[in-house]
Design an enzyme around this catalytic site. Structure first.
Site, PDB file in Angstrom:
ATOM      1  N   ASN A 111       0.815  -1.221   0.000  1.00  0.00           N
ATOM      2  CA  ASN A 111       0.000   0.000   0.000  1.00  0.00           C
ATOM      3  C   ASN A 111       0.849   1.272   0.000  1.00  0.00           C
ATOM      4  O   ASN A 111       0.586   2.211  -0.755  1.00  0.00           O
ATOM      5  CB  ASN A 111      -0.954  -0.006   1.198  1.00  0.00           C
ATOM      6  N   HIS A 157     -17.638  36.447 -30.213  1.00  0.00           N
ATOM      7  CA  HIS A 157     -18.803  35.724 -30.782  1.00  0.00           C
ATOM      8  C   HIS A 157     -18.479  35.137 -32.152  1.00  0.00           C
ATOM      9  O   HIS A 157     -19.360  34.963 -32.988  1.00  0.00           O
ATOM     10  CB  HIS A 157     -20.035  36.624 -30.902  1.00  0.00           C
ATOM     11  N   SER A 278      -6.363  13.125 -48.598  1.00  0.00           N
ATOM     12  CA  SER A 278      -7.558  12.298 -48.577  1.00  0.00           C
ATOM     13  C   SER A 278      -7.391  11.200 -49.618  1.00  0.00           C
ATOM     14  O   SER A 278      -6.820  11.432 -50.685  1.00  0.00           O
ATOM     15  CB  SER A 278      -8.777  13.155 -48.908  1.00  0.00           C
ATOM     16  N   LYS A 284      -7.430  17.691 -51.238  1.00  0.00           N
ATOM     17  CA  LYS A 284      -7.496  17.991 -49.805  1.00  0.00           C
ATOM     18  C   LYS A 284      -6.145  18.017 -49.102  1.00  0.00           C
ATOM     19  O   LYS A 284      -5.248  17.259 -49.420  1.00  0.00           O
ATOM     20  CB  LYS A 284      -8.383  16.957 -49.098  1.00  0.00           C
ATOM     21  N   ASN A 286      -5.507  17.930 -45.103  1.00  0.00           N
ATOM     22  CA  ASN A 286      -6.212  17.907 -43.818  1.00  0.00           C
ATOM     23  C   ASN A 286      -5.260  18.158 -42.646  1.00  0.00           C
ATOM     24  O   ASN A 286      -4.173  17.602 -42.613  1.00  0.00           O
ATOM     25  CB  ASN A 286      -6.903  16.552 -43.621  1.00  0.00           C
ATOM     26  N   GLU A 291      -6.419  18.272 -35.418  1.00  0.00           N
ATOM     27  CA  GLU A 291      -7.688  17.642 -35.034  1.00  0.00           C
ATOM     28  C   GLU A 291      -7.469  16.622 -33.914  1.00  0.00           C
ATOM     29  O   GLU A 291      -8.287  16.488 -33.001  1.00  0.00           O
ATOM     30  CB  GLU A 291      -8.331  16.955 -36.235  1.00  0.00           C
ATOM     31  N   GLN A 323      -6.562   0.646  -7.548  1.00  0.00           N
ATOM     32  CA  GLN A 323      -5.713   0.135  -8.633  1.00  0.00           C
ATOM     33  C   GLN A 323      -6.158   0.726  -9.982  1.00  0.00           C
ATOM     34  O   GLN A 323      -5.406   0.759 -10.935  1.00  0.00           O
ATOM     35  CB  GLN A 323      -5.808  -1.393  -8.658  1.00  0.00           C
TER      36      GLN A 323
HETATM   37  N1  ARG Z   1      -1.571  -3.393  -7.556  1.00  0.00           N
HETATM   38  C1  ARG Z   1      -2.023  -2.670  -6.418  1.00  0.00           C
HETATM   39  C2  ARG Z   1      -2.446  -1.256  -6.845  1.00  0.00           C
HETATM   40  O1  ARG Z   1      -2.133  -0.879  -7.905  1.00  0.00           O
HETATM   41  C3  ARG Z   1      -0.942  -2.560  -5.406  1.00  0.00           C
HETATM   42  C4  ARG Z   1      -1.391  -2.463  -3.990  1.00  0.00           C
HETATM   43  C5  ARG Z   1      -2.076  -3.684  -3.557  1.00  0.00           C
HETATM   44  N2  ARG Z   1      -2.322  -3.699  -2.197  1.00  0.00           N
HETATM   45  C6  ARG Z   1      -3.119  -4.617  -1.617  1.00  0.00           C
HETATM   46  N3  ARG Z   1      -3.241  -4.547  -0.370  1.00  0.00           N
HETATM   47  N4  ARG Z   1      -3.752  -5.479  -2.333  1.00  0.00           N
HETATM   48  O2  ARG Z   1      -3.119  -0.543  -6.146  1.00  0.00           O
END
Ligand code: ARG
Length: 468
Positions: A111, A157, A278, A284, A286, A291, A323
């Site tokens: 995390n 405008h 084109s 043309k 383009n 774009e 994720q």
């Molecule tokens: N692949 C996960 C993400 O992108 C990584 C973290 C995963 N953590 C967990 N506790 N499952 O967020």
């Protein structure tokens, strides 16, 4: 088989569809180098704090360097069964150095690891974009200086309003892109705190040194709250907001290039380098690149909207929904980079048709305001009355299909007896732009000064910094 990184309490492996929905390696492989950099800083700190042995730390660092080489040379095999980049790298490390690899994840969780890796990636992206926007500004400012006195119609405008200069028009975009850079830089300042060490969500019981890892990874300081550290994606949202606004600026400019390049406008043309043909209509040319720049703003804004929606219902702290933060952001920031490169190329390539723009600037009674201003200045009429008198003069000219400057003095005096021949001095488009000397106005002298100011500023920051 259960997952070898976390499958201790699992008897069997995941269903195929579980693996498919769960895996992020298909896109988070892009974080590989950031992951290695983060792991190196982490393990160095663990050794320094006496949490892992110096030998294990050295083996881990060496293994990570070897993995980096494998990835850079395209020899690394990514496995979906290992879910994501973090576990792919750690698993490879175990294969290379054996059980010592298991020490790397001490006092860390995926995390805080993913929060770190993604911050590092977004930070690199911001730095790259800053340089690219600067290059675009430079191209615009150079063209603006060349065309500080080239007259074109200014629109409100989408109707001809008052003459302006092409250089002034280009410098308007230089201002917009300066604000874009400021927004990115501002986002970077808040991004630049290190979440590593927040661990899963609550911090860790190991005596880690978060200030040391933050410093080693170029952050200003560690993040102050572990819960916030793993659940915050503001740094992505802010960067995508800045990217969206920048994409909107690019899109507006692209739209103007598309219009200018039509035979109906004819204000400017792109060379073969930035035009396409084109397959059925041989005549043309383009402006596809313009774009596409206009079109790609859709996916950039979409990424911002998408992530806002992903985040809005998430309780603290990490949820797997997060994720979904990556693909859109990768795509958006890389698309913006491509759009900036294409726009910089088009700006250098764009050739204005000065004659055509000047003729258009004079059409549609674009100097009517100059006439009204003259009536105020020379005859002392209140502006509202001057506006009315000018309206009547425009009607007289329009009835005869003439320009204002083609009316005779007698025709003018029939509407307002006080008018003198002096009025003809303000009626040409060149005279009109030259008179707009108020700060920020379109007078060529102003535009030249502003373009020079920007060029000096941009060249100064682009110059390599003296090493200390
Ligand atoms: N692949 C996960 C993400 O992108 C990584 C973290 C995963 N953590 C967990 N506790 N499952 O967020």
């Amino acid at each position: 088989m259960s997952n070898k990184m976390w499958g201790g309490r699992f008897a069997s492996g995941p269903d195929a569809i579980m693996e498919e929905i769960n895996a992020s390696i298909g896109f988070d492989y892009k974080l590989a180098l950031q992951d290695i950099e983060g792991s190196k800083a982490h393990v160095a700190m663990l050794a320094q704090a006496g949490i892992v042995s110096a030998e294990d730390a050295a083996a881990i660092a060496k293994g990570l360097t070897a993995i980096r080489t494998e990835i850079e040379s395209g020899k690394f095999t990514f496995s979906r069964a290992l879910e994501d980049i973090h576990m792919n790298i750690e698993s490879r490390l175990a294969a290379l150095i054996g059980p010592a690899a298991g020490c790397l994840h001490t006092a860390r969780s995926r995390n805080d690891q993913v929060a770190l890796d993604f911050r590092l990636w977004v930070r690199d992206a911001i730095d790259g974009l800053d340089g690219q926007i600067g290059a675009l500004q430079l191209a615009l400012a150079e063209k603006a200086l060349q065309h500080a006195g080239s007259v074109m119609p200014g629109f409100t405008h989408m109707q001809s309003a008052q003459p302006v200069t092409f250089g002034h028009h280009l410098l308007a975009y230089v201002e917009m892109f300066a604000r874009d850079r400021a927004r990115f830089r501002d986002a970077r300042t808040r991004l630049n705190e290190c979440p590593l060490g927040a661990a899963a969500l609550a911090g860790t019981s190991f005596p880690i040194d978060r200030a040391a890892t933050a410093k080693a990874l170029g952050f200003d300081r560690p993040t102050a709250n572990s819960l916030d550290s793993v659940s915050d994606r503001d740094f992505v949202l802010e960067s995508l907001s800045a990217a969206s606004i920048c994409a909107v600026h690019l899109s507006r400019f692209a739209e103007e290039i598309v219009l200018w390049a039509t035979p109906q406008f004819g204000f400017a043309s792109l060379s073969d380098k930035f035009s396409t043909g084109s397959s059925i209509m041989p005549q043309k040319r383009n402006p596809d690149a313009a774009e596409l720049v206009r079109g790609k703003s859709g996916r950039i804004i979409g990424a911002l909207t998408g992530l806002l929606v992903v985040m809005k219902g998430l309780p603290l702290t990490y949820s797997k929904d997060m994720q979904e933060d990556k693909e859109g952001a990768f795509d958006a920031l890389q698309s913006l980079s491509l759009c900036l490169a294409a726009m910089t190329g088009m700006v250098a390539d764009l050739t204005p048709d000065i004659k055509c723009m000047k003729a258009a600037a004079g059409a549609g009674y674009a100097t009517a305001t100059d006439l009204a201003d003259w009536l105020v200045r020379s005859l002392g009429l209140p502006f509202r009355e001057a506006h009315h008198v000018t309206g009547r003069l425009v009607a007289v000219a329009a009835a005869q299909d003439k320009g204002l400057e083609e009316l005779t003095l007698a025709e003018m005096q029939a509407v307002e007896p006080g008018i003198t021949a002096d009025v003809f001095g303000v009626l040409g488009v060149e005279k009109s732009v030259r008179s707009r000397t108020s700060y920020g106005g379109t007078a060529p002298a102003n535009v030249r000064a502003q373009a020079r100011l920007w060029l000096a500023r941009l060249k100064k920051e682009a110059a390599p910094k003296a090493s200390v």
